[in-house]
Design a protein around this motif. Structure first.
Motif, short mmCIF file in Angstrom:
data_model
loop_
_atom_site.label_atom_id
_atom_site.label_comp_id
_atom_site.label_asym_id
_atom_site.label_seq_id
_atom_site.Cartn_x
_atom_site.Cartn_y
_atom_site.Cartn_z
N LYS A 176 -17.94 34.37 13.76
CA LYS A 176 -17.38 35.73 13.86
C LYS A 176 -16.37 36.21 13.36
CE LYS A 176 -20.02 36.89 18.16
NZ LYS A 176 -19.87 37.25 19.71
N GLY A 177 -15.32 35.35 13.29
CA GLY A 177 -13.91 35.60 12.72
C GLY A 177 -14.03 35.77 11.11
N ALA A 178 -14.99 34.58 10.61
CA ALA A 178 -14.79 34.55 9.16
C ALA A 178 -15.61 35.82 8.83
CB ALA A 178 -15.81 33.41 8.93
N ASP A 179 -16.72 36.35 9.49
CA ASP A 179 -17.29 37.44 9.34
C ASP A 179 -16.39 38.62 9.18
OD1 ASP A 179 -20.09 38.73 8.36
OD2 ASP A 179 -19.90 39.88 10.44
N TYR A 180 -15.81 38.85 10.09
CA TYR A 180 -14.77 39.73 10.25
C TYR A 180 -13.60 39.79 9.32
CZ TYR A 180 -11.18 43.04 12.10
OH TYR A 180 -10.24 43.99 11.96
N SER A 181 -12.99 38.88 8.90
CA SER A 181 -12.06 38.81 7.83
C SER A 181 -12.68 38.91 6.39
CB SER A 181 -11.81 37.12 7.50
OG SER A 181 -11.01 36.81 8.93
N ARG A 182 -13.89 38.77 6.47
CA ARG A 182 -14.57 39.19 5.10
C ARG A 182 -14.83 40.57 4.95
NH1 ARG A 182 -19.89 36.09 2.63
NH2 ARG A 182 -19.40 37.00 0.57
N GLN A 183 -15.15 41.50 6.34
CA GLN A 183 -15.31 42.69 6.37
C GLN A 183 -13.99 43.63 6.02
OE1 GLN A 183 -17.68 44.01 9.87
NE2 GLN A 183 -18.85 42.07 9.76
N PHE A 184 -12.90 43.08 6.64
CA PHE A 184 -11.73 43.34 6.82
C PHE A 184 -11.21 43.52 5.28
CE2 PHE A 184 -6.94 43.17 6.80
CZ PHE A 184 -6.46 44.29 7.48
N ALA A 185 -11.40 42.14 4.57
CA ALA A 185 -11.20 42.16 3.01
C ALA A 185 -11.91 43.25 2.28
CB ALA A 185 -11.31 40.72 2.69
N GLY A 186 -12.75 43.54 2.57
CA GLY A 186 -13.81 44.49 1.90
C GLY A 186 -13.15 46.13 2.07
N THR A 187 -12.48 46.03 3.27
CA THR A 187 -11.75 47.50 3.38
C THR A 187 -10.30 47.40 2.90
OG1 THR A 187 -12.67 47.39 5.55
CG2 THR A 187 -10.70 48.87 5.05
N VAL A 188 -9.63 46.40 2.73
CA VAL A 188 -8.32 46.20 2.22
C VAL A 188 -8.53 46.20 0.65
CG1 VAL A 188 -6.45 44.87 2.00
CG2 VAL A 188 -7.36 45.18 4.11
N PHE A 189 -9.28 45.28 0.13
CA PHE A 189 -9.19 45.14 -1.35
C PHE A 189 -9.23 46.59 -2.07
CE2 PHE A 189 -10.78 40.40 -1.57
CZ PHE A 189 -9.36 39.87 -1.09
N PRO A 190 -10.18 47.14 -1.76
CA PRO A 190 -10.30 48.53 -2.74
C PRO A 190 -8.97 49.38 -2.48
CG PRO A 190 -12.29 48.19 -1.31
CD PRO A 190 -11.10 47.43 -0.95
N ARG A 191 -8.38 49.38 -1.26
CA ARG A 191 -6.89 50.11 -1.04
C ARG A 191 -6.03 49.59 -1.78
NH1 ARG A 191 -7.13 51.05 5.45
NH2 ARG A 191 -8.81 52.33 5.48
N LEU A 192 -5.87 48.24 -2.36
CA LEU A 192 -5.05 47.45 -3.11
C LEU A 192 -5.32 47.72 -4.62
CD1 LEU A 192 -4.25 44.63 -0.79
CD2 LEU A 192 -3.02 46.53 -0.97
N GLY A 193 -6.58 47.98 -4.92
CA GLY A 193 -7.17 48.13 -6.25
C GLY A 193 -7.38 46.65 -6.79
N ALA A 194 -7.63 45.75 -5.82
CA ALA A 194 -8.15 44.47 -6.03
C ALA A 194 -9.62 44.16 -6.16
CB ALA A 194 -7.49 43.45 -5.06
#
Length: 112
Positions: free
Chosen positions: A2-20
Motif C-alpha cells: 500500500k505504501g509503494a502504491d501510494y508513493s507511486r500515485q503521489f509521484a504521479g501528482t508531483v512530477f507534472p507540477r515539477l515538469g519532470a
C-alpha cells in the motif's frame, strides 16, 4: 505494498507540477517484480543503512532526542540514518535531509 502504491500515485501528482517526466517502467521479467492494484513494481529491498540507535522523548527509553542530540553529552549530535528505526517504501534521502535540517537548527541554537 500500500505504501509503494501510494508513493507511486503521489509521484504521479508531483512530477507534472515539477515538469519532470516519469520513466518508471517494470516488466514481469524484472527481478523482484510484483503486481499490486493492477500496477507492476520491482521490489528489491531498501539496502539503506539505518537504525543503529533509538530516538525518543527521554533518556530512559532512547539514545537521542528528536533533534538527534545525545542524552549523555549535551554537545554530541548523532546526525544521520542511525536515528531511523525502520525504512518505509523508498530511499531514506528526504527523511534524512529533514532530520539533518532539524538537527542543524538545534545546533545553531546551542551555539548562540
Amino acid at each position: 505494498m500500500k505504501g509503494a502504491d501510494y508513493s507511486r500515485q503521489f509521484a504521479g501528482t508531483v512530477f507534472p507540477r515539477l515538469g519532470a517526466q516519469d520513466h518508471t517502467h517494470y516488466e514481469p521479467s524484472d527481478f523482484g517484480y510484483v503486481a499490486y492494484e493492477a500496477r507492476g513494481y520491482a521490489i528489491r529491498g531498501g539496502n539503506h543503512l539505518s537504525g543503529t540507535h533509538i530516538t525518543g522523548a527521554t533518556k530512559a527509553n532512547s539514545v537521542v532526542d528528536k533533534n538527534q542530540r545525545g542524552w549523555d553529552h549535551e554537545n554530541l549530535y548523532l546526525v544521520g540514518g542511525g536515528s531511523m528505526p525502520i525504512i518505509g517504501t523508498a530511499n531514506v534521502t528526504l527523511t534524512l535531509a529533514a532530520m539533518c535540517f532539524r538537527s542543524s537548527r538545534d545546533i545553531l541554537k546551542y551555539l548562540h
